[in-house]
Motif scaffolding. Structure first.
Motif, PDB file in Angstrom:
ATOM      1  N   THR A  88       0.843  -1.192   0.000  1.00 20.76           N
ATOM      2  CA  THR A  88       0.000   0.000   0.000  1.00 20.76           C
ATOM      3  C   THR A  88       0.877   1.240   0.000  1.00 20.76           C
ATOM      4  N   LYS A  89       0.501   2.198  -0.841  1.00 29.72           N
ATOM      5  CA  LYS A  89       1.203   3.481  -0.920  1.00 29.72           C
ATOM      6  C   LYS A  89       0.253   4.571  -0.441  1.00 29.72           C
ATOM      7  N   SER A  90       0.726   5.398   0.477  1.00 30.77           N
ATOM      8  CA  SER A  90      -0.036   6.557   0.962  1.00 30.77           C
ATOM      9  C   SER A  90       0.828   7.786   0.736  1.00 30.77           C
ATOM     10  N   SER A  91       0.254   8.797   0.081  1.00 29.58           N
ATOM     11  CA  SER A  91       1.013  10.017  -0.184  1.00 29.58           C
ATOM     12  C   SER A  91       0.066  11.169  -0.435  1.00 29.58           C
ATOM     13  N   GLY A  92       0.643  12.355  -0.568  1.00 30.00           N
ATOM     14  CA  GLY A  92      -0.130  13.521  -0.920  1.00 30.00           C
ATOM     15  C   GLY A  92       0.002  14.637   0.088  1.00 30.00           C
ATOM     16  N   GLY A 146      -4.684  -2.905 -15.585  1.00 30.33           N
ATOM     17  CA  GLY A 146      -5.322  -1.609 -15.711  1.00 30.33           C
ATOM     18  C   GLY A 146      -4.588  -0.441 -15.073  1.00 30.33           C
ATOM     19  N   GLY A 147      -3.360  -0.620 -14.647  1.00 26.86           N
ATOM     20  CA  GLY A 147      -2.665   0.510 -14.044  1.00 26.86           C
ATOM     21  C   GLY A 147      -1.279   0.150 -13.562  1.00 26.86           C
ATOM     22  N   GLN A 148      -0.785   1.008 -12.696  1.00 25.07           N
ATOM     23  CA  GLN A 148       0.539   0.790 -12.138  1.00 25.07           C
ATOM     24  C   GLN A 148       0.629   1.453 -10.771  1.00 25.07           C
ATOM     25  N   LEU A 149       1.556   0.956  -9.970  1.00 18.73           N
ATOM     26  CA  LEU A 149       1.834   1.521  -8.653  1.00 18.73           C
ATOM     27  C   LEU A 149       3.304   1.895  -8.633  1.00 18.73           C
TER      28      LEU A 149
END
Length: 150
Positions: free
Chosen positions: A75-79, A118-121
């Protein structure tokens, strides 16, 4: 469950790169713009934006980045202004790209990109040891998942 944070060397490297860019921009403005008032105001604006980026936005951004790896997912949390949380199961990873700079141990420029359906992390600004550990964990887990499928 293990948590990872970005390498602090990268913040220093980014500040040095921004300083170099500011010097180049100011030199170009002085060379190409003949009006002294425009040059002066351009320099003030560029320096103000650079200082705001280096000492306000980047530290807030780096302190907001957190990566959490469990047995089944990462899990990535940022912002800074808008908080973003992304999770990817190891079993859904199609392939992985690792990007490292030549002196990544000193600069902190180690990136991992997990390509999923459908995407990337993107895991940005990792320590070199953390990047190797995440790749080892994700490879061993996804490799086990692939072997169990008939």
């Amino acid at each position: 469950m293990k948590q990872y944070e970005p390498d602090r060397h990268c913040l220093t490297t980014m500040r040095l790169l921004i300083t170099a860019a500011v010097i180049i921009i100011i030199s170009a403005v002085r060379y190409f713009v003949p009006i002294d008032k425009i040059v002066f105001f351009s320099e003030i604006i560029v320096i103000f934006i650079a200082l705001l980026e280096m000492f306000v936005h980047l530290p807030l951004f780096f302190s907001s980045i957190k990566y959490t790896a469990t047995d089944t997912e990462i899990t990535k949390s940022s912002g800074v202004f808008i908080k973003v949380h992304q999770s990817v199961r190891y079993s859904s990873i199609q392939y992985t790209t690792i990007i490292s700079s030549p002196f990544s141990h000193y600069t902190g420029f180690n990136f991992i990109i997990f390509f999923v359906y459908g995407g990337q992390l993107r895991l940005l600004f990792l320590k070199q040891s953390d990047a190797k550990e995440i790749i080892a964990v994700s490879g061993s887990v996804s490799g086990k998942a692939g072997k169990n499928v008939p």
